[in-house]
Write a protein that holds these residues in place. Structure first.
Motif, mmCIF file in Angstrom:
data_model
loop_
_atom_site.group_PDB
_atom_site.id
_atom_site.type_symbol
_atom_site.label_atom_id
_atom_site.label_comp_id
_atom_site.label_asym_id
_atom_site.label_seq_id
_atom_site.Cartn_x
_atom_site.Cartn_y
_atom_site.Cartn_z
ATOM 1 N N ARG B 633 0.812 -1.212 0.000
ATOM 2 C CA ARG B 633 0.000 0.000 0.000
ATOM 3 C C ARG B 633 0.857 1.279 0.000
ATOM 4 N N ILE B 634 0.192 2.313 -0.410
ATOM 5 C CA ILE B 634 0.829 3.637 -0.405
ATOM 6 C C ILE B 634 -0.061 4.551 0.422
ATOM 7 N N ALA B 635 0.559 5.246 1.372
ATOM 8 C CA ALA B 635 -0.225 6.142 2.221
ATOM 9 C C ALA B 635 0.259 7.573 2.067
ATOM 10 N N VAL B 636 -0.683 8.462 1.753
ATOM 11 C CA VAL B 636 -0.354 9.888 1.615
ATOM 12 C C VAL B 636 -0.952 10.617 2.808
ATOM 13 N N SER B 637 -0.149 11.477 3.451
ATOM 14 C CA SER B 637 -0.703 12.216 4.590
ATOM 15 C C SER B 637 -0.349 13.687 4.493
ATOM 16 N N LEU B 638 -1.228 14.483 5.070
ATOM 17 C CA LEU B 638 -1.000 15.933 5.057
ATOM 18 C C LEU B 638 -1.495 16.449 6.399
ATOM 19 N N LYS B 639 -0.627 17.166 7.128
ATOM 20 C CA LYS B 639 -1.072 17.660 8.434
ATOM 21 C C LYS B 639 -0.319 18.942 8.802
ATOM 22 N N ARG B 640 -0.906 19.549 9.837
ATOM 23 C CA ARG B 640 -0.237 20.754 10.327
ATOM 24 C C ARG B 640 0.727 20.347 11.430
#
Lengths: 135, 722
Positions: B633-640
């Motif tokens: 799997r590939i996991a993309v994350s975006l956070k502050r």
């Protein structure tokens, strides 16, 4: 011809012209074509299209010169112009927009369907969102 | 012996000494010999007078009286020869003059000695000087001869005086005045008065002859003569001061002695002290008056020097200095010609740099005569040509001849430290007067002033010239650099144009492929089987990767030439990530990979970014994850994260060896072994990503637990502040 609006494509690459003609016809849009700048200017005056899709790399006059000529002529200066080119550097885009183009589209980055979507938006008067963005 | 005879004896002794002195000064010179003979004649004349006066018998008296009257014949004859020869023996006397002078002289002497036609007898007069009874020819021949010959002598001297200049002129002035005084006194007392029957001052002529001999020998022996005007001025001032003091002093003494009587020594002492103490101020006062009213034609040395000094201070121009110095000297000293000679190191000559007064404008120069400059010039602040001729004429004939040729009377060396940078060459004065002591003093100071001013000016000129050269050099170098820059700009423009055109040429077929394939997939060319659609989708995705590759290449070339431009705008990363995910999810699922996005529910704060460039970064990172992962799997994350937004994409792919981690973001670098698995990867994507993130003041990095254990790529961008 469900749509009465007229679109002028100024593009010298025969195969691309055929591709766009086919797509626009399928979508029921009225696309007329000029294969070089001088021809394009003549047709713009004669046909008074609602939108011009202008390539930059052209035989004879280049796209920027055509744009200048269009904007210098009273009869054509109010026609919306979108640049449709494979040149996509910042300076090239800026030069086009400063010359008076309403938007800039990079051929390699959009499919014919995306182009049609953009054109429809422009013709419907929502073209602002397309400015400088890919389709 | 009476007082008169004692005086005569003293003057005769002095005259004799002078004769001997001059003879010793130049034994071989005919002029010195003639002078000595003249002095001897004067001595004879004096001795004759003494013996005549003391002779007790008439016979003795007649004999000494005859020698007394023969001597003047020789005095005037030798003087005529002397006058002809002076100043140098080079003036040859024509032989007939000798014949005339001595022929007539000897004949007359014969008449005096052996006949009674000139001197007849002597008469004793008690309590008075003896009386001479003259013969019949005395009044005609003898008086005419003596006075005539003296007139001839005056004439010769007068002519010489008019033709001479400089020191010679001064010498002639001394000689002429000496002779004039002596001869007039002598003729008055010994010729005129006796003719009238008065013999009381008979003896005075012999004493006055002292003036004639002394002045003449002084003129011959001493080279550095004093200007008579100065002597006159000095002594008249002294005399006036003395009289001014003496008269009140005597009067005072008289008054004091009236009231105090005998204590005269004390009175004398008081008067003396008083007189001495006021003498100096009285003298100064008279000097001022004399300078103001009687000698106004003479210049004030201090004023001249101060004036020139002011002028020299105001300029650094060599030519102005020449003009000032020669202007001042010509005006003050009334010089006919003046030249400034400057030492030229190349030619080793003193060259005329400035000239005034010479009619023929021939440029002259002095070559260095070995020795002259070291011996004479370096040790003298002012060189008088006449003196040098006397002292060094034999050794440095060439230089002396040159000085004579150009009529240079004075040379003033311009000394700076140990160097003689030049010479001031002064011609004769308009008046023909010699350069006196005061002139020499002024010239010494003017020479020193000029030397310093010139040295400064020459240094300034050198610096100025050097600056001009330097400026030229800089200009030339700048021009070269400019030309090189223009060429580089042309090359750079050519390169940019090439890349632009090349990318355009590459993109055109790529966009045609993209267009047709997309239309086929969309069913514009009729319905497709799933198999065909699947195949066309793979073609489409590969084409997309090619388009990105061209874009990356274009960016790299721009980065390299420093021409990649950014267009920062306020934008939201979550929208951009969603867009890219939509675009690439097909590729991932096509490979059987699951791709998940972990995005925050609320909108994230905006960042300042170039959307197009940042899209490429996100695209490159997700595309890499898909490329290097075969299953999982590939996991993309975006956070502050604090003041930043952090984007990460992690995969379960082939991972990165620890030693490869530091090189990942370098151009054309890929993890070892990747080339075998994924030939289409170039490593350009990470390089471009790092450059773009750096330009956004962000940070990009990679993590991996090792080969085969997956990888994580992240970047952080600062949140836009209001």
């Amino acid at each position: 011809m469900a749509d009465a609006k007229k679109i002028l494509l100024i593009e010298d690459e025969q195969i691309l012209v055929e591709l766009y003609q086919m797509k626009f016809e399928n979508e029921g849009l009225n696309l007329i074509v000029a294969m070089d700048g001088e021809d394009g200017l003549m047709m713009a005056k004669k046909e008074k299209p609602d939108l011009i899709l202008l390539d930059i790399v052209l035989p004879g006059m280049n796209g920027y010169q055509v744009l200048d000529a269009l904007k210098a002529d009273k009869e054509t200066k109010n026609i919306k112009v979108y640049i449709l080119s494979n040149l996509g550097q910042k300076e090239e885009i800026d030069q086009g927009l400063e010359g008076g183009a309403d938007g800039y589209l990079i051929k390699a980055n959009i499919t014919p369907s995306q182009l049609v979507d953009s054109v429809r938006k422009v013709l419907d008067g929502q073209g602002a969102g397309v400015k400088k963005r890919r389709g | 012996m009476d007082l008169i005879n004692t005086s005569i004896a003293i003057s005769a002794g002095i005259n004799l000494m002078m004769g001997i002195l001059v003879l010793f000064k130049g034994k071989r010179k005919i002029i010195n010999q003639i002078f000595s003979l003249f002095a001897l004649s004067v001595v004879t004349w004096s001795i004759s007078m003494m013996l005549y006066r003391s002779a007790a018998t008439v016979g003795d008296s007649i004999f000494w009286c005859k020698t007394l009257y023969v001597s003047p014949i020789f005095i005037v004859s030798f003087l005529i020869c002397f006058a002809y020869l002076f100043p140098e023996s080079s003036d040859k006397i024509k032989k007939y003059i000798y014949v005339i002078v001595f022929g007539s002289g000897i004949s007359l002497s014969g008449l005096v000695l052996f006949t009674d036609m000139i001197i007849k007898s002597v008469e004793f007069a008690p309590g008075q000087e003896k009386k001479i009874i003259f013969g019949s020819l005395y009044y005609s021949i003898y008086t005419l001869f003596i006075s005539g010959y003296f007139l001839w002598l005056y004439y010769i001297l007068f002519r010489k005086l008019r033709r001479s200049s400089g020191i010679v002129r001064q010498q002639i002035i001394y000689i002429f005045s000496g002779i004039l005084l002596g001869s007039i006194a002598g003729m008055l007392t010994n010729l005129t008065l006796p003719t009238l029957g008065n013999f009381s001052l008979n003896w005075a002529g012999q004493i006055s002859s002292l003036v004639m001999v002394l002045l003449t020998s002084y003129a011959i022996v001493r080279l550095h003569l004093m200007d008579i005007r100065f002597v006159l001025r000095r002594y008249s001032v002294y005399l006036a001061s003395l009289i001014t003091i003496l008269i009140p002093a005597i009067f005072l003494k008289y008054l004091l002695s009236l009231s105090f009587g005998r204590q005269s020594i004390l009175i004398d002492f008081v008067v003396l002290v008083l007189s001495i103490s006021i003498f100096s101020s009285v003298k100064d006062y008279y000097y001022r008056i004399a300078n103001k009213y009687f000698f106004s034609s003479l210049y004030d040395a201090r004023e001249v020097i101060a004036d020139l000094s002011e002028k020299l201070k105001a300029t650094l121009e060599v030519k102005m200095i020449y003009a000032f110095v020669s202007g001042t000297l010509v005006n003050v000293l009334h010089i006919k010609t003046m030249t400034v000679l400057i030492w030229n190191e190349k030619t080793r000559e003193y060259e005329a740099a400035f000239d005034t007064g010479h009619e023929r404008k021939e440029r002259y120069s002095f070559t260095e005569e070995p020795g002259f400059y070291t011996e004479v010039i370096k040790h003298n602040r002012v060189i008088i040509t006449d003196e040098s001729k006397e002292k060094f004429g034999e050794r440095y004939g060439r230089t002396i001849a040159l000085l004579k040729k150009y009529d240079i009377h004075v040379l003033v060396p311009l000394l700076v430290k140990d160097k003689t940078i030049g010479l001031l060459a002064l011609g004769p004065k308009e008046s023909g007067d010699m350069y006196n002591h005061e002139d020499v003093q002024v010239l010494e100071i003017v020479g020193a002033q000029t030397a310093i001013a010139l040295e400064n000016a020459l240094l300034y000129k050198e610096t100025k010239d050097f600056n001009v050269t330097l400026e030229k050099e800089v200009k030339r170098a700048t021009a070269e650099l400019k030309a090189a820059n223009v060429k580089l700009k042309e090359l750079d423009a050519a390169k940019s144009e090439f890349i632009s055109i090349a990318s355009h040429q590459l993109r055109t077929p790529l966009s045609i492929i993209k267009g047709y394939i997309s239309m086929m997939i969309e069913g514009n060319f009729g319905r497709l089987t799933d198999k065909k659609r699947d195949a066309l989708e793979k073609v489409f995705l590969s084409n997309e990767r090619l388009i990105r590759l061209v874009e990356n290449l274009l960016n790299i070339s721009r980065i390299e030439s420093g021409k990649l431009q950014y267009d920062f705008e306020e934008m939201r990363l979550d929208e951009l990530v969603r867009d890219v995910m939509d675009e690439l999810s097909g590729t991932a699922t096509g490979k059987g990979l699951s791709i998940d996005a972990e995005l925050p529910a609320e909108a994230l704060p905006p960042v300042g970014a170039d959307e197009e460039k940042l899209r490429q970064v996100v695209m490159n990172l997700i595309d890499n994850a898909i490329k290097y992962t075969t299953k999982g799997r590939i996991a993309v994350s975006l956070k502050r994260a604090g003041d930043e937004i952090e984007f990460c994409v992690s995969d379960s792919g082939m991972g990165i060896r620890p030693e490869d981690l530091p090189n990942l973001f370098k151009k054309f670098s890929r993890g070892a072994g990747t080339s075998l698995v994924h030939t289409e990867g170039t490593g350009l994507g990470l390089f471009v990503a790092k450059k773009v993130i750096d330009a956004h003041s962000g940070k990009i990095w990679a993590e991996s637990k090792g080969a085969g254990r997956g990888a994580k790529f992240c970047f952080k961008l600062p949140i836009l502040k209001n």
